[in-house]
Design a protein around this motif. Structure first.
Motif, short mmCIF file in Angstrom:
data_model
loop_
_atom_site.label_atom_id
_atom_site.label_comp_id
_atom_site.label_asym_id
_atom_site.label_seq_id
_atom_site.Cartn_x
_atom_site.Cartn_y
_atom_site.Cartn_z
N UNK A 1 -62.07 38.81 -4.09
CA UNK A 1 -61.24 39.03 -2.90
C UNK A 1 -60.43 40.32 -3.02
N UNK A 2 -59.86 40.55 -4.18
CA UNK A 2 -59.07 41.76 -4.41
C UNK A 2 -59.95 43.00 -4.30
N UNK A 3 -61.13 42.95 -4.90
CA UNK A 3 -62.06 44.07 -4.84
C UNK A 3 -62.45 44.37 -3.40
N UNK B 1 -56.61 35.71 -13.64
CA UNK B 1 -57.17 35.85 -12.31
C UNK B 1 -58.58 35.24 -12.34
N UNK B 2 -58.87 34.42 -11.34
CA UNK B 2 -60.20 33.82 -11.28
C UNK B 2 -61.21 34.82 -10.74
N UNK B 3 -62.47 34.50 -10.89
CA UNK B 3 -63.52 35.39 -10.40
C UNK B 3 -63.45 35.53 -8.87
N UNK B 4 -63.15 34.44 -8.17
CA UNK B 4 -63.02 34.50 -6.71
C UNK B 4 -61.85 35.38 -6.30
#
Length: 87
Positions: A8-10, A1-4
């Protein structure tokens, strides 16, 4: 999973679970599935709180998730009534 993707998930999890999450007028309408005019009517009738504060030196008006959730039963009742009227 990328940082972006993580960010977004958070944000999505926070928006769904945090009763203090702030919604703009546009996002509040989207969340409730109503028009801005309908939200304005609810505001005028005192059925939902508009909060205000400043962030970064800018004044902003916003709605808390918990206030929008409290309004949801009225919105659903209004939608059901309109749907029955349009039959």
């Amino acid at each position: 999973m990328t940082e972006d993707q993580y960010d977004d998930l958070f944000e999505t999890i926070n928006r769904m679970t945090n009763p203090e999450f702030r919604y703009s007028k546009y996002k509040a309408c989207e969340y409730l599935g109503i028009s801005r005019a309908t939200l304005d009517n609810y505001i005028r009738e005192g059925k939902v709180n508009v909060r205000s504060g400043s962030e970064g030196g800018f004044k902003e008006k916003y709605f808390l998730k918990k206030d929008l959730d409290a309004l949801k039963p009225l919105v659903e009742k209004h939608k059901k009534k309109e749907h029955e009227h349009n039959k």
